[in-house]
Design a protein around this motif. Structure first.
Motif, short mmCIF file in Angstrom:
data_model
loop_
_atom_site.label_atom_id
_atom_site.label_comp_id
_atom_site.label_asym_id
_atom_site.label_seq_id
_atom_site.Cartn_x
_atom_site.Cartn_y
_atom_site.Cartn_z
N GLU A 31 0.83 -1.20 0.00
CA GLU A 31 0.00 0.00 0.00
C GLU A 31 0.87 1.26 0.00
O GLU A 31 0.55 2.26 -0.66
CB GLU A 31 -0.92 -0.01 1.22
N VAL A 34 2.21 1.81 -3.54
CA VAL A 34 1.19 2.31 -4.45
C VAL A 34 0.90 3.80 -4.19
O VAL A 34 0.56 4.54 -5.11
CB VAL A 34 -0.10 1.48 -4.29
N ALA A 57 -2.36 -1.12 -9.64
CA ALA A 57 -3.05 -0.75 -8.40
C ALA A 57 -3.26 0.75 -8.32
O ALA A 57 -4.27 1.22 -7.80
CB ALA A 57 -2.24 -1.24 -7.20
N LEU A 70 -4.39 -4.79 -4.71
CA LEU A 70 -3.39 -4.69 -3.65
C LEU A 70 -3.03 -6.07 -3.12
O LEU A 70 -1.85 -6.37 -2.87
CB LEU A 70 -3.90 -3.80 -2.51
#
Length: 205
Positions: A31, A34, A57, A70
């Motif tokens: 995360e 991204v 993503a 993800l």
């Protein structure tokens, strides 16, 4: 003491609990990747095979589909060796420190801009003492134009240009970069912004 899986309610043995924590840690790491801008991502040693999954993503905005992508990214990240993931974590920590320095420098940029607009040549002289390679004439012209814009209630074009010029002047020294590296990073961010805008325009058509 055994843990309980929050999704299934099943009790987990020690190894399964640890595996789940490791998986969640990798998911959180994904995360973070991204969420990076292209310039920030370029400073992270991400294995080439992960880059398309990160890009996908970033592209997907629908909540469920984004969450699914993800998870897919994290699945591929778990296939990387520990050294690769540790290198990513180290680089993200360095990026965090860089971000703190960037924020501090942006405050200095704003302070210098206000000083230039308020004190004119006096502030310009002080700026040149600290940054002798700055373009005196360009800054003086922009300051005068910004003051005229404010007096005539015009769009603050020169005001924004002063900020960009000061940013290019101050930020490389704060981050240990040269101006060419900063410009390249800005170009990457601009390209990403244009890509996002193109995507928004396509969605509206």
């Amino acid at each position: 003491m055994r843990g309980r899986d929050e999704d299934t309610g099943e009790f987990l043995d020690i190894s399964r609990s640890q595996n789940r924590r490791d998986a969640l840690d990798v998911l959180a790491l994904g995360e973070k990747l991204v969420a990076l801008t292209p310039a920030q991502l370029a400073r992270v040693p991400v294995p080439e095979d992960l880059l398309p999954h990160i890009a996908e993503a970033k592209r997907i905005t629908a909540h469920i589909a984004h969450k699914r992508q993800l998870a897919f990214l994290a699945k591929h990240m778990r296939r990387e060796d520990d050294a690769a993931l540790d290198a990513i974590r180290d680089a993200l920590d360095a990026n965090s420190e860089t971000s703190r320095r960037e924020v501090a420098t942006m405050h200095r940029v704003e302070d210098w801009r206000e000083r230039l607009l308020k004190d004119g040549d006096k502030a310009l002289g002080a700026l040149l003492d600290e940054y002798p390679h700055a373009d005196r004439q360009q800054l003086r012209t922009l300051v005068r134009n910004a003051q005229a814009e404010k007096a005539k209630n015009k769009p603050p074009r020169a005001y924004r240009e002063i900020y960009q010029l000061l940013r290019t002047l101050l930020l490389p020294a704060a981050l240990g970069l040269d101006a060419a590296n900063l410009t390249a990073a800005d170009d990457l961010d601009d390209q990403d912004d244009q890509h996002d805008q193109d995507g928004d325009d396509s969605a509206e058509d």
